[in-house]
Design a protein around this motif. Sequence first.
Motif, PDB file in Angstrom:
ATOM      1  N   SER A 265       0.856  -1.182   0.000  1.00 51.00           N
ATOM      2  CA  SER A 265       0.000   0.000   0.000  1.00 51.00           C
ATOM      3  C   SER A 265       0.890   1.230   0.000  1.00 51.00           C
ATOM      4  N   LEU A 266       0.522   2.232  -0.797  1.00 49.91           N
ATOM      5  CA  LEU A 266       1.353   3.434  -0.940  1.00 49.91           C
ATOM      6  C   LEU A 266       0.608   4.668  -0.457  1.00 49.91           C
ATOM      7  N   LEU A 267       1.323   5.541   0.243  1.00 53.27           N
ATOM      8  CA  LEU A 267       0.785   6.865   0.555  1.00 53.27           C
ATOM      9  C   LEU A 267       1.218   7.827  -0.552  1.00 53.27           C
ATOM     10  N   ALA A 268       0.246   8.452  -1.212  1.00 55.58           N
ATOM     11  CA  ALA A 268       0.549   9.418  -2.285  1.00 55.58           C
ATOM     12  C   ALA A 268       0.051  10.780  -1.829  1.00 55.58           C
ATOM     13  N   ASP A 269       0.967  11.652  -1.463  1.00 54.14           N
ATOM     14  CA  ASP A 269       0.598  12.943  -0.872  1.00 54.14           C
ATOM     15  C   ASP A 269       1.591  13.980  -1.387  1.00 54.14           C
ATOM     16  N   SER A 270       1.111  14.871  -2.249  1.00 58.78           N
ATOM     17  CA  SER A 270       2.039  15.790  -2.936  1.00 58.78           C
ATOM     18  C   SER A 270       2.578  16.884  -2.016  1.00 58.78           C
ATOM     19  N   ARG A 271       2.218  16.849  -0.726  1.00 56.87           N
ATOM     20  CA  ARG A 271       2.838  17.788   0.213  1.00 56.87           C
ATOM     21  C   ARG A 271       4.258  17.359   0.572  1.00 56.87           C
ATOM     22  N   PHE A 272       4.603  16.121   0.263  1.00 58.05           N
ATOM     23  CA  PHE A 272       5.957  15.618   0.528  1.00 58.05           C
ATOM     24  C   PHE A 272       6.662  15.391  -0.803  1.00 58.05           C
ATOM     25  N   ILE A 273       7.823  15.989  -0.958  1.00 55.92           N
ATOM     26  CA  ILE A 273       8.537  15.923  -2.236  1.00 55.92           C
ATOM     27  C   ILE A 273       9.891  15.250  -2.009  1.00 55.92           C
ATOM     28  N   ARG A 274      10.216  14.292  -2.853  1.00 58.22           N
ATOM     29  CA  ARG A 274      11.510  13.609  -2.732  1.00 58.22           C
ATOM     30  C   ARG A 274      12.608  14.366  -3.463  1.00 58.22           C
ATOM     31  N   ALA A 275      12.329  14.808  -4.674  1.00 61.39           N
ATOM     32  CA  ALA A 275      13.368  15.418  -5.510  1.00 61.39           C
ATOM     33  C   ALA A 275      12.735  16.477  -6.384  1.00 61.39           C
ATOM     34  N   PHE A 276      13.554  17.351  -6.952  1.00 60.79           N
ATOM     35  CA  PHE A 276      13.043  18.491  -7.701  1.00 60.79           C
ATOM     36  C   PHE A 276      14.069  18.862  -8.769  1.00 60.79           C
TER      37      PHE A 276
ATOM     38  N   PRO B  70       4.720  -5.586  -6.337  1.00 60.77           N
ATOM     39  CA  PRO B  70       3.391  -5.187  -6.798  1.00 60.77           C
ATOM     40  C   PRO B  70       2.721  -4.172  -5.875  1.00 60.77           C
ATOM     41  N   VAL B  71       2.005  -3.231  -6.483  1.00 64.95           N
ATOM     42  CA  VAL B  71       1.240  -2.240  -5.727  1.00 64.95           C
ATOM     43  C   VAL B  71      -0.217  -2.717  -5.675  1.00 64.95           C
ATOM     44  N   GLY B  72      -0.783  -2.759  -4.474  1.00 63.86           N
ATOM     45  CA  GLY B  72      -2.170  -3.205  -4.307  1.00 63.86           C
ATOM     46  C   GLY B  72      -3.123  -2.057  -4.013  1.00 63.86           C
ATOM     47  N   LYS B  73      -2.577  -0.983  -3.431  1.00 67.88           N
ATOM     48  CA  LYS B  73      -3.470   0.095  -3.000  1.00 67.88           C
ATOM     49  C   LYS B  73      -2.696   1.409  -2.996  1.00 67.88           C
ATOM     50  N   ILE B  74      -3.377   2.499  -3.309  1.00 70.04           N
ATOM     51  CA  ILE B  74      -2.796   3.836  -3.121  1.00 70.04           C
ATOM     52  C   ILE B  74      -3.739   4.611  -2.214  1.00 70.04           C
ATOM     53  N   LEU B  75      -3.181   5.158  -1.133  1.00 71.74           N
ATOM     54  CA  LEU B  75      -3.956   6.076  -0.289  1.00 71.74           C
ATOM     55  C   LEU B  75      -3.593   7.476  -0.774  1.00 71.74           C
ATOM     56  N   TYR B  76      -4.514   8.076  -1.523  1.00 66.88           N
ATOM     57  CA  TYR B  76      -4.217   9.322  -2.231  1.00 66.88           C
ATOM     58  C   TYR B  76      -4.776  10.507  -1.464  1.00 66.88           C
ATOM     59  N   HIS B  77      -3.890  11.441  -1.114  1.00 67.67           N
ATOM     60  CA  HIS B  77      -4.337  12.684  -0.476  1.00 67.67           C
ATOM     61  C   HIS B  77      -4.784  13.649  -1.566  1.00 67.67           C
ATOM     62  N   ASN B  78      -6.071  13.890  -1.636  1.00 67.37           N
ATOM     63  CA  ASN B  78      -6.621  14.831  -2.621  1.00 67.37           C
ATOM     64  C   ASN B  78      -6.363  16.247  -2.132  1.00 67.37           C
ATOM     65  N   LYS B  79      -5.505  16.978  -2.854  1.00 62.91           N
ATOM     66  CA  LYS B  79      -5.097  18.296  -2.359  1.00 62.91           C
ATOM     67  C   LYS B  79      -6.222  19.323  -2.465  1.00 62.91           C
ATOM     68  N   VAL B  80      -7.214  19.053  -3.299  1.00 65.18           N
ATOM     69  CA  VAL B  80      -8.342  19.986  -3.433  1.00 65.18           C
ATOM     70  C   VAL B  80      -9.297  19.836  -2.249  1.00 65.18           C
ATOM     71  N   THR B  81      -9.678  18.595  -1.955  1.00 58.59           N
ATOM     72  CA  THR B  81     -10.642  18.371  -0.869  1.00 58.59           C
ATOM     73  C   THR B  81      -9.951  18.179   0.482  1.00 58.59           C
ATOM     74  N   ASP B  82      -8.620  18.004   0.476  1.00 57.52           N
ATOM     75  CA  ASP B  82      -7.853  17.681   1.682  1.00 57.52           C
ATOM     76  C   ASP B  82      -8.335  16.381   2.333  1.00 57.52           C
ATOM     77  N   GLU B  83      -8.862  15.474   1.507  1.00 57.54           N
ATOM     78  CA  GLU B  83      -9.301  14.175   2.033  1.00 57.54           C
ATOM     79  C   GLU B  83      -8.510  13.049   1.381  1.00 57.54           C
ATOM     80  N   TYR B  84      -8.539  11.901   2.042  1.00 55.59           N
ATOM     81  CA  TYR B  84      -7.815  10.744   1.508  1.00 55.59           C
ATOM     82  C   TYR B  84      -8.766   9.854   0.725  1.00 55.59           C
ATOM     83  N   GLU B  85      -8.278   9.382  -0.427  1.00 57.58           N
ATOM     84  CA  GLU B  85      -9.066   8.471  -1.248  1.00 57.58           C
ATOM     85  C   GLU B  85      -8.306   7.151  -1.373  1.00 57.58           C
ATOM     86  N   GLU B  86      -9.016   6.055  -1.239  1.00 55.16           N
ATOM     87  CA  GLU B  86      -8.377   4.743  -1.417  1.00 55.16           C
ATOM     88  C   GLU B  86      -8.538   4.264  -2.849  1.00 55.16           C
TER      89      GLU B  86
END
Lengths: 336, 336
Positions: free
Chosen positions: B146-157, B283-299
């Motif tokens: 399961s992956l956390l996808a949250d664009s408030r955290f940046i690895r590289a630029f 293999p990736v089974g799930k993404i917990l996506y932080h929606n930056k517009v609604t500030d809510e998490y989507e599975e």
Amino acid sequence: MMTCDWDATSGWHHPKIEPIGELKIHPGAKVLHYASELFEGMKAYRGVDNKIRMFRPEMNMARMKRTAIRAALPDFDSEEMINVLTEMLRLDQEWVPNSDVCSLYMRPTLIGTDPTLGVGCATEAKMFVITGPVGAYYSTGFQPVSLLADSRFIRAFPGGVGAYKMGCNYAPTIWVGKEAASKNCQQVLWLYGENEDLTEVGTMNIFLFWKNEEGDMELITPPLHRGLILPGVTRDSLLELGREWGEYKVTERTLNMQEVKKALAEKRLYEMFGSGTACVVSPVGKILYHNKVTDEYEELHIPTMSSKHGVMQKFYNTINDIQYGRLIKDGWMRDI
Amino acid sequence: MMTCDWDATSGWHHPKIEPIGELKIHPGAKVLHYASELFEGMKAYRGVDNKIRMFRPEMNMARMKRTAIRAALPDFDSEEMINVLTEMLRLDQEWVPNSDVCSLYMRPTLIGTDPTLGVGCATEAKMFVITGPVGAYYSTGFQPVSLLADSRFIRAFPGGVGAYKMGCNYAPTIWVGKEAASKNCQQVLWLYGENEDLTEVGTMNIFLFWKNEEGDMELITPPLHRGLILPGVTRDSLLELGREWGEYKVTERTLNMQEVKKALAEKRLYEMFGSGTACVVSPVGKILYHNKVTDEYEELHIPTMSSKHGVMQKFYNTINDIQYGRLIKDGWMRDI
């Protein structure tokens, strides 16, 4: 040097002060692979009354605590750490120079030491402090520096760790510093984003004194809120003094290269200087600006050294007077 | 372990292979303060013919050389370094497991060791290599993450060092990994920019297999050109194999979260997986996506494990067959 070990089971052990010597570090330690490390830079001064004092150590320790949490390294008690620094200074007081232009530099450092190659929280860590006397930064008067400003090189970015004093912010800058040196620049002026906002200079914060477009005299430094700027202790001190004096507007706001160029062209830009623990202030004399549209370099001459306003000079004198005990500023100097 | 010292005056000294032990490092060494450090991760395998081989070591050494230059650490001769690794493996060959699911992990590391607190090029450095046998990554079959996808955290630029295997890329990710764990995610899906482009997953590259909007079956991985992506050896190997097989389109291009969500909704997304030395594919089974517009998490449920296309599985089998000597791929395996 002081050393103090920590592990996840028993927490912090007793600190030891002992002669400086090599550390024994396992080749699998996190600090050597994943940059699990952070530090602080601070100084002790021998006042004109022969008393030894630290400059705002609680500011450094508060930043070090915030950085430890962000770096997934162990938290610690700030006041306890200041006690340890005080104890070191009492033992090593002969190393604090007898001079009002020199000082004893202190480098508290925290590293992750557990020898496990997984990328994760440190389960073992070591805090250490090394010190060394430093001479006059300006033995022959202020030396203005030349800066390379090239937005192809980025120091920090939103969502990153530019606001923390982690070792990882420094390694990528060394190669860029070589690029700057190859163009006869001593430091890098770090820009960020589409508009080429000014963020920092070398390892210092940046200040600008100008007449703004509304005709007000104004001191400006970039703001902390985007996480691009290290919250410098000297930066904070200059802002506080500037506001106290009330001689000009003091503003924390985003400032970009086009504004700098416009103000220079309109002869409204009087002073630009870095601020930091090593130098207090460092005047900027020239910017070598890489124009991203034309892909050419432009030389911008900054008239800091010929300014009649003496803003930087007054900061330098005042901070020095406070640090060497000629001037009292409540709560800033900590006796040992 | 192997150790080899370098200094600016006399260059590289003779490498030594000796029992593993603690390194003696000066407390002022650059590696402890400014993250002057880089590493590689590679493996040696005991083939079904009992011969020991490394997987594409020249790829790791080429990346290590590029990284050394960017990190302002000393350059070295790649083939000489492969000779040293070969010599280590000959001495330590009993540590290479007798199993076609295990291997010997090798960690070449380069650190700046001169005890000078200036932020600058290393004038002394140490190369070392430690090794350790590793067991089966998938002892009970593939485990989807399961992956956390949250664009408030940046690895590289862009303008940074995300394309180099420097230690500084890892320290900032540890705290984000804790955030992910607190939300029951095993890894972070690193996003970048306004459009939330996918860049990497944990410490792996990311691949996606889908039917694109034009109706073509397509394997996609993000491109290297923006400097946001570590050029993985496994990534390169999967791309080469996929192109060789010619069973579907193979594309390096930028891919964003909206495209992933749209493809999922239209049931065109079949597989998503990480690629790296440790696991080959994950293999990736799930993404917990932080929606930056609604500030809510989507599975978002990713159907990798129920895919009938077997793209990830074929990569896994083929790379394993090559690594353990059941299949020959010219130039990929290096005998010791």
